[in-house]
Design a protein around this motif. Structure first.
Motif, PDB file in Angstrom:
ATOM      1  N   ASP A  97       0.976  -0.895  -0.325  1.00  0.00           N
ATOM      2  CA  ASP A  97       0.129   0.252   0.112  1.00  0.00           C
ATOM      3  C   ASP A  97       0.806   1.019   0.049  1.00  0.00           C
ATOM      4  N   HIS A  98       2.337   1.235  -0.484  1.00  0.00           N
ATOM      5  CA  HIS A  98       2.874   2.351  -0.195  1.00  0.00           C
ATOM      6  C   HIS A  98       3.081   3.014   1.127  1.00  0.00           C
ATOM      7  N   GLU A  99       3.182   2.612   2.463  1.00  0.00           N
ATOM      8  CA  GLU A  99       2.804   3.022   3.172  1.00  0.00           C
ATOM      9  C   GLU A  99       4.444   3.012   4.259  1.00  0.00           C
ATOM     10  N   LEU A 100       4.960   4.352   4.486  1.00  0.00           N
ATOM     11  CA  LEU A 100       6.374   4.416   5.705  1.00  0.00           C
ATOM     12  C   LEU A 100       5.454   4.655   6.840  1.00  0.00           C
ATOM     13  N   THR A 101       6.038   4.006   7.965  1.00  0.00           N
ATOM     14  CA  THR A 101       5.467   4.631   9.506  1.00  0.00           C
ATOM     15  C   THR A 101       6.654   4.726  10.244  1.00  0.00           C
ATOM     16  N   THR A 102       7.382   5.596  10.585  1.00  0.00           N
ATOM     17  CA  THR A 102       8.472   5.585  11.271  1.00  0.00           C
ATOM     18  C   THR A 102       7.865   6.466  12.592  1.00  0.00           C
ATOM     19  N   THR A 103       8.782   6.081  14.083  1.00  0.00           N
ATOM     20  CA  THR A 103       7.614   7.064  15.377  1.00  0.00           C
ATOM     21  C   THR A 103       9.040   6.977  15.787  1.00  0.00           C
ATOM     22  N   ASP A 104       9.278   8.030  16.696  1.00  0.00           N
ATOM     23  CA  ASP A 104      10.618   8.750  17.617  1.00  0.00           C
ATOM     24  C   ASP A 104      10.002   8.685  18.816  1.00  0.00           C
ATOM     25  N   TRP A 105      10.902   8.185  19.874  1.00  0.00           N
ATOM     26  CA  TRP A 105      10.666   8.271  21.061  1.00  0.00           C
ATOM     27  C   TRP A 105      11.722   9.497  20.886  1.00  0.00           C
ATOM     28  N   MET A 106      11.167  10.917  21.727  1.00  0.00           N
ATOM     29  CA  MET A 106      12.001  11.688  22.066  1.00  0.00           C
ATOM     30  C   MET A 106      12.624  11.871  24.180  1.00  0.00           C
ATOM     31  N   LEU A 129       5.716   9.700  12.716  1.00  0.00           N
ATOM     32  CA  LEU A 129       5.174  10.091  11.341  1.00  0.00           C
ATOM     33  C   LEU A 129       4.305   8.986  10.215  1.00  0.00           C
ATOM     34  N   ARG A 130       3.375   8.748   9.260  1.00  0.00           N
ATOM     35  CA  ARG A 130       2.905   7.792   8.641  1.00  0.00           C
ATOM     36  C   ARG A 130       2.916   8.298   7.107  1.00  0.00           C
ATOM     37  N   VAL A 131       3.488   8.098   6.188  1.00  0.00           N
ATOM     38  CA  VAL A 131       3.406   8.398   4.832  1.00  0.00           C
ATOM     39  C   VAL A 131       2.746   7.781   3.949  1.00  0.00           C
ATOM     40  N   SER A 132       2.261   8.090   3.090  1.00  0.00           N
ATOM     41  CA  SER A 132       1.978   7.322   2.265  1.00  0.00           C
ATOM     42  C   SER A 132       1.410   7.879   0.772  1.00  0.00           C
ATOM     43  N   ARG A 133       1.597   7.565  -0.093  1.00  0.00           N
ATOM     44  CA  ARG A 133       1.051   7.807  -1.543  1.00  0.00           C
ATOM     45  C   ARG A 133      -0.546   7.538  -2.115  1.00  0.00           C
ATOM     46  N   PRO A 134      -1.385   8.470  -1.891  1.00  0.00           N
ATOM     47  CA  PRO A 134      -2.700   7.781  -2.206  1.00  0.00           C
ATOM     48  C   PRO A 134      -3.202   7.792  -3.622  1.00  0.00           C
ATOM     49  N   THR A 135      -2.158   8.511  -4.048  1.00  0.00           N
ATOM     50  CA  THR A 135      -1.825   8.406  -5.588  1.00  0.00           C
ATOM     51  C   THR A 135      -0.736   8.401  -6.228  1.00  0.00           C
ATOM     52  N   ILE A 179       9.165  16.161  -0.265  1.00  0.00           N
ATOM     53  CA  ILE A 179       9.211  17.102  -1.448  1.00  0.00           C
ATOM     54  C   ILE A 179      10.435  17.214  -2.609  1.00  0.00           C
ATOM     55  N   ARG A 180      11.105  16.302  -2.598  1.00  0.00           N
ATOM     56  CA  ARG A 180      12.266  16.075  -3.721  1.00  0.00           C
ATOM     57  C   ARG A 180      12.113  15.071  -4.382  1.00  0.00           C
ATOM     58  N   GLY A 181      11.478  14.375  -4.211  1.00  0.00           N
ATOM     59  CA  GLY A 181      11.147  13.606  -5.464  1.00  0.00           C
ATOM     60  C   GLY A 181      10.303  14.107  -6.633  1.00  0.00           C
ATOM     61  N   PRO A 182       9.235  13.471  -7.176  1.00  0.00           N
ATOM     62  CA  PRO A 182       8.156  14.038  -8.108  1.00  0.00           C
ATOM     63  C   PRO A 182       7.166  13.564  -7.798  1.00  0.00           C
ATOM     64  N   VAL A 183       6.784  14.653  -7.395  1.00  0.00           N
ATOM     65  CA  VAL A 183       5.438  14.684  -6.356  1.00  0.00           C
ATOM     66  C   VAL A 183       4.939  16.365  -6.860  1.00  0.00           C
ATOM     67  N   GLY A 184       3.834  15.963  -7.044  1.00  0.00           N
ATOM     68  CA  GLY A 184       2.511  17.293  -7.163  1.00  0.00           C
ATOM     69  C   GLY A 184       2.379  17.481  -6.158  1.00  0.00           C
ATOM     70  N   GLU A 185       1.655  16.932  -5.127  1.00  0.00           N
ATOM     71  CA  GLU A 185       1.016  17.533  -3.679  1.00  0.00           C
ATOM     72  C   GLU A 185       1.595  16.521  -2.976  1.00  0.00           C
ATOM     73  N   SER A 243      -5.003  25.151   3.761  1.00  0.00           N
ATOM     74  CA  SER A 243      -5.452  25.739   3.512  1.00  0.00           C
ATOM     75  C   SER A 243      -6.198  24.303   3.362  1.00  0.00           C
ATOM     76  N   PRO A 244      -6.506  24.247   4.388  1.00  0.00           N
ATOM     77  CA  PRO A 244      -7.868  23.137   5.907  1.00  0.00           C
ATOM     78  C   PRO A 244      -8.022  22.751   4.667  1.00  0.00           C
ATOM     79  N   ARG A 245      -8.597  21.188   4.770  1.00  0.00           N
ATOM     80  CA  ARG A 245      -9.118  20.568   3.040  1.00  0.00           C
ATOM     81  C   ARG A 245      -9.082  18.965   4.335  1.00  0.00           C
ATOM     82  N   PRO A 246     -10.113  18.439   3.444  1.00  0.00           N
ATOM     83  CA  PRO A 246     -10.640  17.258   4.708  1.00  0.00           C
ATOM     84  C   PRO A 246      -9.266  16.100   3.929  1.00  0.00           C
ATOM     85  N   VAL A 247      -9.029  15.603   4.792  1.00  0.00           N
ATOM     86  CA  VAL A 247      -8.232  14.411   4.531  1.00  0.00           C
ATOM     87  C   VAL A 247      -8.591  12.786   4.074  1.00  0.00           C
ATOM     88  N   ALA A 248      -8.544  12.612   3.176  1.00  0.00           N
ATOM     89  CA  ALA A 248      -9.503  10.925   2.656  1.00  0.00           C
ATOM     90  C   ALA A 248      -8.522   9.870   4.049  1.00  0.00           C
TER      91      ALA A 248
END
Length: 130
Positions: free
Chosen positions: A9-18, A26-32, A60-66, A125-130
């Motif tokens: 599902d192209h997700e990356l989850t990372t948890t850092d204890w400080m 932080l949970r990173v995914s690519r819906p598109t 943001i460095r990679g090929p991304v539109g949003e 730019s608040p908007r609901p997140v899917a």
């Protein structure tokens, strides 16, 4: 550097204890293919904002539109977090990507955003997140 997601599902989850007792998840995914969603949970302060910067910079460095940053799960949000978002906006502008920040129902984030005497340079730019 954060590795590219490898799961189906192209997700990356990372948890850092400080050290200060705070926690940032932080949970990173690519819906598109051209959209990156970063869900932030926990505390964003001086000790955790650096990790948020690293993840946002690598995405943001990679090929991304949003890039959508979902802050609904944030329990504490300091000026260091605000600076992370401003740096992400500069990176997105340079990459030609749209950056959307969704404070969700996080009181900590909404409180800081309402204290700002500016429109947050268009980042918020608040908007609901899917």
């Amino acid at each position: 550097m954060v590795p590219e997601p490898r799961s189906a599902d192209h997700e990356l989850t990372t948890t850092d204890w400080m050290n200060a007792g705070g926690r940032l998840s932080l949970r990173v995914s690519r819906p598109t293919p051209r959209t990156v969603l970063v869900r932030v949970t926990g505390e964003v302060d001086l000790s955790t904002a650096r990790r948020l910067d690293e993840v946002l910079h690598s995405r943001i460095r990679g090929p991304v539109g949003e890039v959508v940053i979902d802050l609904a799960g944030v329990t504490f949000f300091s000026v260091a977090g605000l600076n992370s978002l401003l740096r992400a906006q500069l990176l997105a502008d340079a990459a030609g990507a749209l950056l959307t920040v969704d404070p969700g129902g996080s009181r900590a984030v909404q409180r800081l955003f309402t204290l700002l005497p500016m429109d947050f340079y268009g980042v918020m730019s608040p908007r609901p997140v899917a």
